[in-house]
Design an enzyme around this catalytic site. Structure first.
Site, PDB file in Angstrom:
ATOM      1  N   LYS A 169       0.831  -1.214   0.000  1.00  0.00           N
ATOM      2  CA  LYS A 169       0.000   0.000   0.000  1.00  0.00           C
ATOM      3  C   LYS A 169       0.863   1.262   0.000  1.00  0.00           C
ATOM      4  O   LYS A 169       0.640   2.178  -0.790  1.00  0.00           O
ATOM      5  CB  LYS A 169      -0.895  -0.037   1.243  1.00  0.00           C
ATOM      6  N   ALA A 200      -3.822   1.772  13.904  1.00  0.00           N
ATOM      7  CA  ALA A 200      -5.002   1.629  13.053  1.00  0.00           C
ATOM      8  C   ALA A 200      -6.064   0.747  13.699  1.00  0.00           C
ATOM      9  O   ALA A 200      -7.100   0.512  13.106  1.00  0.00           O
ATOM     10  CB  ALA A 200      -4.595   1.069  11.695  1.00  0.00           C
ATOM     11  N   TRP A 205       7.295  -0.777  -8.064  1.00  0.00           N
ATOM     12  CA  TRP A 205       8.330  -1.374  -7.213  1.00  0.00           C
ATOM     13  C   TRP A 205       9.610  -1.557  -8.023  1.00  0.00           C
ATOM     14  O   TRP A 205      10.693  -1.202  -7.575  1.00  0.00           O
ATOM     15  CB  TRP A 205       7.836  -2.723  -6.656  1.00  0.00           C
ATOM     16  N   LYS A 225      13.025  -6.966  11.541  1.00  0.00           N
ATOM     17  CA  LYS A 225      13.616  -6.167  10.466  1.00  0.00           C
ATOM     18  C   LYS A 225      12.544  -5.510   9.609  1.00  0.00           C
ATOM     19  O   LYS A 225      11.501  -6.104   9.363  1.00  0.00           O
ATOM     20  CB  LYS A 225      14.425  -7.083   9.553  1.00  0.00           C
ATOM     21  N   PHE A 285       3.847  -8.476  -8.952  1.00  0.00           N
ATOM     22  CA  PHE A 285       4.953  -9.297  -8.452  1.00  0.00           C
ATOM     23  C   PHE A 285       5.442 -10.139  -9.629  1.00  0.00           C
ATOM     24  O   PHE A 285       4.649 -10.525 -10.482  1.00  0.00           O
ATOM     25  CB  PHE A 285       4.474 -10.220  -7.328  1.00  0.00           C
ATOM     26  N   PHE A 340      -4.134  -0.648   7.417  1.00  0.00           N
ATOM     27  CA  PHE A 340      -4.776  -1.953   7.217  1.00  0.00           C
ATOM     28  C   PHE A 340      -5.590  -2.009   5.921  1.00  0.00           C
ATOM     29  O   PHE A 340      -5.286  -1.300   4.964  1.00  0.00           O
ATOM     30  CB  PHE A 340      -5.662  -2.303   8.413  1.00  0.00           C
ATOM     31  N   ARG A 367       1.930   8.499   6.927  1.00  0.00           N
ATOM     32  CA  ARG A 367       2.289   8.381   8.342  1.00  0.00           C
ATOM     33  C   ARG A 367       3.797   8.279   8.512  1.00  0.00           C
ATOM     34  O   ARG A 367       4.495   7.818   7.632  1.00  0.00           O
ATOM     35  CB  ARG A 367       1.641   7.125   8.936  1.00  0.00           C
ATOM     36  N   THR A 426       4.037   1.447  -0.831  1.00  0.00           N
ATOM     37  CA  THR A 426       4.793   1.427  -2.080  1.00  0.00           C
ATOM     38  C   THR A 426       3.942   1.963  -3.235  1.00  0.00           C
ATOM     39  O   THR A 426       4.411   2.757  -4.050  1.00  0.00           O
ATOM     40  CB  THR A 426       5.241  -0.032  -2.360  1.00  0.00           C
TER      41      THR A 426
END
Lengths: 556, 556
Positions: A71, A273, A409, A105, A381, A301, A94, A73
């Site tokens: 989201k 959230a 991406w 990580k 993807f 979310f 945010r 990205t």
């Protein structure tokens, strides 16, 4: 393939003064924090109370899965793409929390070639906003116990103090404590505990306040507990709001950073959230709308939680009217919603995509209930097959909805241009007729029921007599006009995280309700909500360090 | 007469970039925080590990009294005066703690026309250093309980965890807590508590570290507690030091601000002067010595505590050799040492000055034991009579010591020129032959006794068998070479705060000892030491607020 951090470090950011100048901000209005971050002094910029002129675009998503939807990205990619095709666009996002970085990580600044920077700074102390919120929150806590210690003139019931303390850290040992032990000088012993800073009501207030005056008024309205006669006691009764506002005077100024493509991004505030509304600050969104032709923002979310709260809490309170919404979906996540296990997502499965797309369809329907037109972003993807993508597109189009394949991406803004063209056209088309889901005047329990039935498609709501009685007491005390803030699992439309897809026939159990009178909402807690995370068995902190070149290792 | 805050607001500060440029710093080495504060990137400035070239002047004082001595004010006035008479001089001072501002009015940035600014910023969040220290300290705490929760492979004895948590706030309710209550998921319940951030060993470490590598090594040496076999467990055993250093990577850079006369001041670090050594960072002092011909710095409390620790801990560890010391005295404070009550200080009383000056004489003798020449600064108050000042001057001169009347509070640097001429002459004269008071090789209890006898003029030391056994265990564990950090009342040479003047015949009671293995000292606690203050009945916080112009009211 390069990692996010490698891409981030290879990018050469521009001086923040250059980004600010391009936005039309005068030098005196830009308070630098190092060379690549700044706070904007809205008064000096002539933007204090400026009317929004840009068009507001919400980026939301299907229900999240471990497969990842992207989201943030997509928000970054869309903003870069809008700028590429000639629209002056500002991001409003945010800022991430420091504590969780030391558990697992990973940061929260986008990914691939769709990131904001400087990544390390933003994920660590950034400009100190969260520390200021921690200070203001804990000052109020100290003033409560101090008041009780010195005579308790307000007759606060020590068993009914609801204001806890906060730290921006994952520390399970602080979830529940007995404080003030050790004798007379340390006050009256009582049970309490710490939440993580993002769960602080002060965070939610900072993100909903219109300006500094509104901030101070909201802080004053915080209910810290109740008297023995069950009357609410506020921060204003304790004379704490002024000092809290002083601690937040710098934090309330929005932070300016940039995308890796050099486009402006305001990162400001980051409330939970679940027990809060999960959106960046109203101040940043309004400033962005005064500065840009388009503003891309994001909600926490999936759309059932994030978009609903964005519309019913943030837009309602701030008088914002979004022009369009983007729902981010991935082939992988829809396959999971269609019943495929994470390990199997690499294999083509057209039927699973079709089966899982009921989740997407319901989110499209829901967002439209608010009068906001929808575009679907298919976040690509490399494992996606042409056939799977075709099904997803077909499903969206059957809803009368454009769906655009996005490769931001891998390609940055260039990969999201077709999405950007669609969004710009629809947002500028005047199609949106925004309205919140329910009226202020509706009783609190009916507001909860409205969300449960119309958004979650539950059969109804179950609430204990104690919850119902509490809601009634708040209505009698004058809090009945507030919107509700739903706290439930992000993984399902229902309160059961294992019910994927588009479940029906479920009942929403309201376990507990909490009043955030300063933020201006009543929280309905449906299921277990963790407000202080713990560290995992092997925390990321064990491998985080500075390497010989002074670069941070192990954080991402 | 104008108040400090009125004077501060009336002064027009220069852009910090101008101050930095005048210091010879390149723009790339200066990281601005707003327009009037900056951090210096010593590596970018070519100052990382640069050899000190300036002359170091310590400003210390007689034992403090409620009448006030004006040590910070005199430091600022002296630095301004040295600059006025043509010496490139840099201030190196501590940064103040945020928490106490909300208890009692008043900041810590000098006074009158001898101040550093911007006053509000410096006293509030400043550049976030203390917040970073809070984060690093509490990350270690979370990692301790997390390690125990997940199996306790290091066999930490939960009864012997000595690492507490910190917050930069006055909150008595947190002094002693029972943590990890509430069930299995929250870890193993145990007693613990919070100190104020300035009491954190991380603060002392930041202030004694030479650079980032040394910082990380010191953090790793922190002893967080003991195993069931009483073996020390360190932060390095918990693999925490790297992540803590990452959290401190920005905080370790010294902060550049300015005096109201536009002279450079490095404000960096602020450890407690009782359980820690009470001096600004070694990094700031060394950077100042690389940038200026003269450096004016300050130590906490009176010379018995502050100067002794400055010499025996800071200078010893950092290889610094001070060229001169200024002892600040006031007629009023000496009259209090001579037995006059605070309400009576307005009346001339030459005999009381003479009687109280035994306190000054002893401090002069003490500082000279370190091989450092002394100048007395008589910080002028308008109630001082000519005759009283003459006595004070006469007393100092009888010790072979110059005494200079200073009016920097009322006149700025111009009021301290005669002091500046004397200090410059003596510091440049090569008279100093600095040596610490005792050798590293001396047993710990003998080090304590050396300070007690030679500085406090006690007859001896009383220590419980438990204290002696603990010191011996630390010597066996390899900590015997560390210097000692004395924690006793600031009001008297003895451990009894009511014994003013120059008491003799007293015995120093060592109630408790603590190991600060990362900072590199053993703390000897003589009397009650409060490491978490409380708020007063009516805290300043109740009246602190932003006025209609956005200025802070009630803070000073």
């Amino acid at each position: 393939m390069l990692t996010d951090i490698q891409i981030s470090r290879a990018a050469s950011l521009q001086r923040i003064s250059v980004i600010a100048e391009r936005l039309g901000l005068e030098e005196a209005a830009v308070e630098p924090y190092g060379h690549y971050k700044a706070k904007i002094d809205l008064k000096a910029a002539g933007l204090d109370g400026a009317e929004p002129r840009g068009r507001l675009i919400l980026v939301t998503a299907i229900n999240p899965t471990p497969a990842g939807e992207g989201k943030t990205t997509t928000s970054v990619g869309l903003a870069d793409a809008l700028n590429r095709i000639g629209h002056k666009t500002v991001l409003a996002l945010r800022e991430p929390s420091l504590g969780p970085c030391f558990g697992t990580k990973g940061g929260a600044t986008g990914g691939g070639y769709a990131q904001v920077g400087p990544m390390e700074d933003i994920n660590l102390h950034f400009t100190g906003d969260f520390h200021a919120i921690t200070s203001a929150h804990n000052l109020l806590a100290a003033m409560i116990d101090n008041h009780i210690h010195w005579g308790n003139a307000l007759d606060i019931d020590v068993r009914r103090v609801v204001w806890r303390r906060v730290l921006d850290i994952n520390d399970r040992a602080l979830r529940q404590i007995v404080q003030s032990t050790g004798g007379v000088g340390n006050g009256f012993p009582r049970e309490s505990g710490f939440d993580i800073t993002v769960a602080s009501e002060v965070m939610a207030i900072l993100c909903l306040a219109r300006d500094l005056d509104d901030l101070e008024e909201r802080l004053g309205r915080i209910v810290i507990g109740y008297t023995r006669q069950r009357q609410p006691v506020t921060a204003s009764d304790l004379k704490a709001a002024g000092a809290m506002a002083v601690l937040l005077a710098q934090a309330i100024k929005p932070n300016l950073v940039q995308t890796l493509e050099g486009n402006p991004a305001l990162l400001h505030g980051g409330p939970f959230a679940n027990i809060a509304h999960g959106c960046n600050s109203v101040i940043a969104t309004r400033a962005a709308l005064a500065l840009g032709d388009f503003v891309v923002t994001e909600a926490g979310f999936g759309a059932d939680l994030g978009a609903e709260k964005f519309f019913d809490i943030k837009c309602r309170q701030a008088g914002l009217a979004p022009a369009a919404a983007v729902i981010v979906a991935t082939v992988r996540a829809l396959k999971m919603n269609g019943g495929i296990a994470k390990a199997e997502l690499g294999h083509e499965d057209v039927e699973a995509v079709r089966c899982g797309s009921v989740n997407l369809i319901r989110h499209i329907e829901n967002v439209r209930q608010f009068g906001v037109p929808v575009v679907v972003a298919i976040n690509h993807f490399h494992s996606d097959s042409e056939a799977e993508i075709a099904v997803l597109r077909e499903v969206a189009e059957a809803q009368g909805c454009e769906a655009h394949l996005c490769r931001h991406w891998a390609e940055g803004g260039a990969g999201a241009e077709s999405l950007a063209h669609a969004v710009a056209r629809i947002a500028a088309g005047g199609e949106a007729q925004f309205k919140p889901l329910y009226d202020d005047a509706l009783p609190l329990i009916d507001k909860i029921e409205t969300v449960a039935k119309r958004i979650y498609r539950a059969e109804g709501v179950s609430a204990t007599p104690a919850v119902l009685a509490q809601l009634q007491r708040w209505e009698e005390a004058g809090y009945g006009h507030l919107p509700v803030c739903m706290a439930k699992t992000q993984y399902s439309f229902s309160a059961d995280p294992t019910l994927l897809g588009a479940p029906t026939g479920h009942v929403l159990p309201v376990r507990e309700v909490r009043l955030s009178a300063g933020a201006g909402f009543v929280v309905a807690i449906c299921g277990e909500i963790m407000t202080m995370p713990g560290l995992p068995r092997i925390p990321a902190a064990e491998t985080i360090r500075l390497d010989a070149q002074g670069e941070i290792e192990g954080l991402f």
